[in-house]
Write a protein that holds these residues in place. Structure first.
Motif, PDB file in Angstrom:
ATOM      1  N   ASP A 161       0.787  -1.333   0.092  1.00 45.43           N
ATOM      2  CA  ASP A 161      -0.021   0.022  -0.026  1.00 45.43           C
ATOM      3  C   ASP A 161       0.678   1.241  -0.110  1.00 45.43           C
ATOM      4  O   ASP A 161       2.007   1.249   0.503  1.00 45.43           O
ATOM      5  N   LEU A 162       0.157   2.272  -0.570  1.00 40.38           N
ATOM      6  CA  LEU A 162       0.858   3.527  -0.464  1.00 40.38           C
ATOM      7  C   LEU A 162       0.009   4.302   0.748  1.00 40.38           C
ATOM      8  O   LEU A 162      -1.101   4.458   0.666  1.00 40.38           O
ATOM      9  N   VAL A 184      -4.747   5.099 -11.066  1.00 36.32           N
ATOM     10  CA  VAL A 184      -3.736   5.660 -11.775  1.00 36.32           C
ATOM     11  C   VAL A 184      -2.741   6.178 -10.839  1.00 36.32           C
ATOM     12  O   VAL A 184      -1.292   6.055 -11.149  1.00 36.32           O
ATOM     13  N   ILE A 185      -2.838   6.148  -9.438  1.00 38.47           N
ATOM     14  CA  ILE A 185      -1.713   6.554  -8.447  1.00 38.47           C
ATOM     15  C   ILE A 185      -1.145   5.060  -8.426  1.00 38.47           C
ATOM     16  O   ILE A 185       0.524   5.051  -8.479  1.00 38.47           O
ATOM     17  N   GLY A 186      -1.563   3.973  -8.136  1.00 39.28           N
ATOM     18  CA  GLY A 186      -0.862   2.795  -8.013  1.00 39.28           C
ATOM     19  C   GLY A 186       0.150   2.312  -9.401  1.00 39.28           C
ATOM     20  O   GLY A 186       0.932   2.076  -9.365  1.00 39.28           O
ATOM     21  N   ASP A 187      -0.592   2.811 -10.588  1.00 37.55           N
ATOM     22  CA  ASP A 187      -0.055   2.495 -11.882  1.00 37.55           C
ATOM     23  C   ASP A 187       1.430   3.208 -12.066  1.00 37.55           C
ATOM     24  O   ASP A 187       2.498   3.026 -12.536  1.00 37.55           O
ATOM     25  N   SER A 188       1.239   4.573 -11.680  1.00 38.61           N
ATOM     26  CA  SER A 188       2.339   5.637 -11.882  1.00 38.61           C
ATOM     27  C   SER A 188       3.482   5.202 -10.815  1.00 38.61           C
ATOM     28  O   SER A 188       4.667   5.137 -11.195  1.00 38.61           O
ATOM     29  N   PHE A 189       3.098   4.742  -9.668  1.00 37.89           N
ATOM     30  CA  PHE A 189       4.087   4.336  -8.548  1.00 37.89           C
ATOM     31  C   PHE A 189       4.894   2.975  -9.315  1.00 37.89           C
ATOM     32  O   PHE A 189       6.010   2.902  -9.144  1.00 37.89           O
ATOM     33  N   THR A 222      11.582   3.073  -6.370  1.00 39.74           N
ATOM     34  CA  THR A 222      10.081   4.299  -5.922  1.00 39.74           C
ATOM     35  C   THR A 222       9.893   3.805  -4.492  1.00 39.74           C
ATOM     36  O   THR A 222       9.586   2.649  -4.435  1.00 39.74           O
ATOM     37  N   ILE A 223      10.059   4.680  -3.999  1.00 42.79           N
ATOM     38  CA  ILE A 223       9.352   4.631  -2.489  1.00 42.79           C
ATOM     39  C   ILE A 223       8.205   5.448  -1.935  1.00 42.79           C
ATOM     40  O   ILE A 223       7.751   5.094  -0.810  1.00 42.79           O
ATOM     41  N   GLY A 224       7.677   6.038  -2.821  1.00 47.05           N
ATOM     42  CA  GLY A 224       6.330   6.962  -2.580  1.00 47.05           C
ATOM     43  C   GLY A 224       5.998   7.500  -3.644  1.00 47.05           C
ATOM     44  O   GLY A 224       6.254   7.390  -4.729  1.00 47.05           O
ATOM     45  N   ALA A 225       5.096   8.390  -3.461  1.00 43.06           N
ATOM     46  CA  ALA A 225       4.570   9.213  -4.507  1.00 43.06           C
ATOM     47  C   ALA A 225       3.806  10.452  -3.869  1.00 43.06           C
ATOM     48  O   ALA A 225       3.198  10.506  -2.780  1.00 43.06           O
ATOM     49  N   ILE A 226       3.692  11.501  -4.736  1.00 46.84           N
ATOM     50  CA  ILE A 226       2.781  12.763  -4.724  1.00 46.84           C
ATOM     51  C   ILE A 226       1.590  12.762  -5.658  1.00 46.84           C
ATOM     52  O   ILE A 226       1.872  12.627  -6.757  1.00 46.84           O
ATOM     53  N   ALA A 227       0.602  12.733  -5.015  1.00 47.79           N
ATOM     54  CA  ALA A 227      -0.658  12.589  -5.779  1.00 47.79           C
ATOM     55  C   ALA A 227      -1.376  14.100  -5.796  1.00 47.79           C
ATOM     56  O   ALA A 227      -1.806  14.422  -4.620  1.00 47.79           O
ATOM     57  N   ILE A 228      -1.265  14.803  -6.981  1.00 46.68           N
ATOM     58  CA  ILE A 228      -2.361  16.056  -7.086  1.00 46.68           C
ATOM     59  C   ILE A 228      -3.760  15.721  -7.386  1.00 46.68           C
ATOM     60  O   ILE A 228      -3.859  15.419  -8.568  1.00 46.68           O
TER      61      ILE A 228
END
Length: 281
Positions: A161-162, A184-189, A222-228
């Motif tokens: 999970d993120l 989309v967030i999981g795919d980009s990550f 990749t250890i995380g993401a920023i989602a706008i």
């Protein structure tokens, strides 16, 4: 008697005398009439000559005027050509000035973008705690990108999970935890690639249809993401500087967060010189 008769016979008769006198008078009258007619004809010819001379003068003046007009027209054509040349040069100068102004504006914009990126990088790495790094991230996203709703995610220890470690403008329950294999967030990550919404108003994004996703990289993974999730109403699209900022955040945000965490764990103490001398250990 005979002589007297002979002299008497030398005189012309009266009738003949009268006829002679009449002839002479008529001859002189004819001569006078002819002279008068010649004088009148001469006067008429003189008047005609004067008229012809006047007309000739007019023709000469007209020809001189035509020549002057031709010279004037030729001068006007030369001036018109000079005007066209000047207009052409002016257009070229305006075009060159426009190109220069465009290049200058582009260079000025690039310098402004570089300044913004420098400020962003400086703010990230000047923070000495995770809280300060997250606050700097929020300020960068709000001020430089115009983000209205967003979240900063770190991957869970299990890697499934993120988990949101900071957010703004979005319900916590909707964004708190997102599976890395969904949306989309999981795919980009998973791909490690920046996602930007295309063909729509980025201010109208949502959790399920975010405006942008920036994977956070560290040490080659990749250890995380920023989602706008959405931008402010006046921000309807992303521009080049936004993309450059996203790249910078993707590369620098995670190291800044980790370094701040490690610095805090070390009691906010700077390592001694020996720690830097034993770099191979």
């Amino acid at each position: 008697m005979t002589d007297r008769k002979g002299r008497a016979s030398d005189r012309p008769p009266d009738d003949l005398k009268k006829e002679r006198d009449a002839f002479i008078q008529q001859f002189f009258r004819k001569g006078a009439q002819l002279t008068e007619e010649l004088l009148r004809e001469n006067e008429r010819l003189r008047d005609k000559i004067a008229e012809l001379e006047a007309e000739n003068s007019k023709l000469r003046a007209h020809l001189a005027s035509d020549s002057a007009i031709r010279d004037l027209l030729r001068k006007i054509e030369e001036l018109e050509q000079e005007k066209r040349d000047l207009v052409t040069q002016s257009v070229r100068m305006v075009a060159a000035s426009d190109r220069f102004n465009t290049r200058y504006a582009d260079a000025e914009g690039e310098l402004a973008n570089l300044a913004n990126l420098y400020v962003a990088l400086s703010q990230l790495h000047s923070a000495r705690s995770v809280r300060h790094v997250l606050r700097s991230l929020k300020e960068l996203l709000a001020q430089f990108v115009g983000a209205g709703a967003f979240a900063v995610y770190f991957v869970s220890d299990e890697g499934n999970d993120l988990v949101a470690i900071a957010s703004e403008g979005a319900p916590v329950a909707d964004i708190e935890r997102i599976p890395v294999t969904e949306g989309v967030i999981g795919d980009s990550f998973a791909k490690g690639e920046i996602y930007l919404k295309e063909g729509g108003d980025v201010s109208k994004g949502s959790v399920s249809d975010p405006a942008a996703v920036i994977p956070l990289g560290f040490d080659g993974r990749t250890i995380g993401a920023i989602a706008i999730f959405g931008t402010l109403p006046q921000k309807t699209e992303f521009v080049n500087v936004d993309t450059e900022l996203f790249k910078l955040l993707g590369e620098q945000a995670a190291p800044a967060l980790i370094n701040a965490r490690l610095f805090s764990d070390a009691g906010r103490h700077v390592p001694g010189v020996q720690a830097f001398l034993n770099l191979e250990e």
